[in-house]
Design a protein around this motif. Structure first.
Motif, mmCIF file in Angstrom:
data_model
loop_
_atom_site.group_PDB
_atom_site.id
_atom_site.type_symbol
_atom_site.label_atom_id
_atom_site.label_comp_id
_atom_site.label_asym_id
_atom_site.label_seq_id
_atom_site.Cartn_x
_atom_site.Cartn_y
_atom_site.Cartn_z
ATOM 1 N N ASP A 117 -0.890 -14.428 5.703
ATOM 2 C CA ASP A 117 -1.038 -13.213 5.556
ATOM 3 C C ASP A 117 -1.189 -12.363 6.918
ATOM 4 O O ASP A 117 -0.567 -11.574 6.492
ATOM 5 N N LYS A 152 3.161 -12.462 7.084
ATOM 6 C CA LYS A 152 3.231 -11.900 6.249
ATOM 7 C C LYS A 152 3.313 -10.356 6.337
ATOM 8 O O LYS A 152 4.342 -8.884 6.131
ATOM 9 N N SER A 163 1.859 -10.604 -2.266
ATOM 10 C CA SER A 163 3.459 -10.016 -2.031
ATOM 11 C C SER A 163 3.052 -8.927 -2.079
ATOM 12 O O SER A 163 3.344 -8.192 -2.802
ATOM 13 N N THR A 180 -2.760 -8.039 -9.007
ATOM 14 C CA THR A 180 -2.488 -8.714 -8.275
ATOM 15 C C THR A 180 -3.920 -9.064 -7.222
ATOM 16 O O THR A 180 -3.808 -10.245 -7.039
#
Length: 396
Positions: free
Chosen positions: A43, A46, A356, A385
């Motif tokens: 993460d 990301k 995402s 989400t």
């Protein structure tokens, strides 16, 4: 309206000072808040991958410590964030500190033009990283996501539209952040101690050692006391707890709106109606045509409504973790002791799950064709989400 209540507090980000605060944030959070950050390396990667772009972080808001956690995240990934924070937080030196690390104010319940203009200005700057809590307030529940307000997405698209007038449409990311707290040691003693204090205050003699049954007895006493305080006449004993809770909330919000001469805004979420009431209560007494005692009573009623906004019967029973027990007990402590911030019960990991990232560039053409539909779709998608990742982490 008083000067203070209508004042806008702009960001005054000092990068050097903020970096210094980030460097000591982990031990400081552990000492002052009994908190540590937990985020998976994937993460972090990301977020690092898109760090040069415009980013709006959209975390859920389960506790009053969430701003601290997002600051810890900024330190972990080495970024400088801006934060939108409720105007009432900007008091004294705390307010000055918040401005210096990039926070600015928003007055909830009114169209805060100064805050909106500031947000649009920031979002048009390259590599802006802005934190917005889209629930609009604290749920006080570790596993619950309240409905997202669409403002963060609307403002992001408006900023993107302004940028697109000067250049090609750039990348612009919305990042769903699921934030969940876990106690790092057994919490039975803390639960027992908190229950005992509440029972003693309410003059309840415990007849069992079962935590859940004791919790229900305390909660029912509080519910009955509130019903007797606000309802006149005989109570309907055929209603279940959730029906009683909803009936009480409806009565309280109607009572406030009636006292202030407001037309009931039934189509709006209860939280939005409460914020509008609180903004009015900041007005001078002569403008409100009520007494000081009435204003204090109405304000306490709004605090009560926010405290119980997300509560429902079964939250603890469906998954009786220490976190859910203590979520509920803290809510009851706020009511019984009339406090905003019950003492932290133990050391916690603040676990962050990054969903995402959504690139608004990919939706910009659709947005130009049907703004409302695209905003609504993305708002629902991001909320789902955050809730999905939160629910999955509950069972990890």
């Amino acid at each position: 309206m008083s000067d203070r209540s209508s004042q806008f507090f702009p960001p005054q980000l000092n990068p050097l000072f903020t970096r210094l605060c980030q460097s000591i944030s982990y031990p400081a959070a552990c000492l002052a808040y009994q908190l540590e950050l937990a985020i998976a390396p994937e993460d972090v990667a990301k977020l690092k991958e898109i760090e040069s772009e415009r980013i709006v972080y959209l975390p859920n808001h389960p506790t009053l410590d969430d701003g601290v956690v997002m600051f810890l995240l900024s330190a972990r990934i080495g970024q400088l964030f801006n934060y939108i924070i409720a105007q009432e937080a900007f008091q004294g030196w705390i307010g000055k500190f918040l401005q210096t690390i990039g926070a600015y104010s928003i007055r909830r319940g009114v169209g805060d033009r100064s805050s909106i203009v500031q947000t649009l200005k920031l979002l048009q700057q390259p590599a802006t990283h802005l934190v917005i809590f889209p629930e609009g307030g604290c749920s006080y529940q570790n596993d619950t996501v309240m409905p997202f307000r669409a403002g963060a997405i609307e403002l992001s698209f408006k900023a993107l539209a302004q940028i697109a007038k000067q250049e090609t449409v750039p990348d612009f990311y919305l990042v769903p952040v699921s934030l969940k707290y876990r106690y790092t040691s057994p919490m039975d003693s803390a639960i027992a101690k908190t229950l005992s204090h509440l029972e003693a205050t309410l003059k309840i003699t415990p007849l069992t050692n079962d935590f859940y049954q004791r919790l229900r007895i305390v909660a029912e006493r509080i519910l009955i006391d509130l019903e007797h305080h606000y309802f006149s006449g005989k109570l309907d004993t055929t209603l279940n707890w959730n029906q009683r809770i909803e009936r009480l909330k409806e009565l309280l919000i109607d009572r406030c709106e009636t006292k202030l001469g407001l037309t009931p805004a039934d189509r709006l979420p209860l939280r939005e109606r409460v914020y509008k009431i609180q903004s009015l209560l900041d007005s001078p007494l002569q403008a409100l045509d009520i007494t000081k005692a009435t204003r204090e009573d109405l304000y306490q009623t709004t605090v009560r409504l926010l405290n119980f906004d997300a509560i429902y019967d079964g939250y603890v029973a469906e998954y009786p973790t220490a976190e859910r027990f203590l979520d509920t007990l803290a809510r009851l402590e706020r009511e019984v002791y009339q406090i905003n911030y019950p003492p932290v019960k133990g050391h916690r990991k603040a676990c962050i799950n990054i969903g995402s990232p959504v690139n608004l560039k990919d939706y910009f053409t659709q947005y130009r064709e049907n703004r409302e539909a695209v905003v609504q779709k993305l708002n629902q998608q991001l909320q789902e989400t955050v809730q999905k990742n939160l629910t999955q982490s509950a069972f990890d």
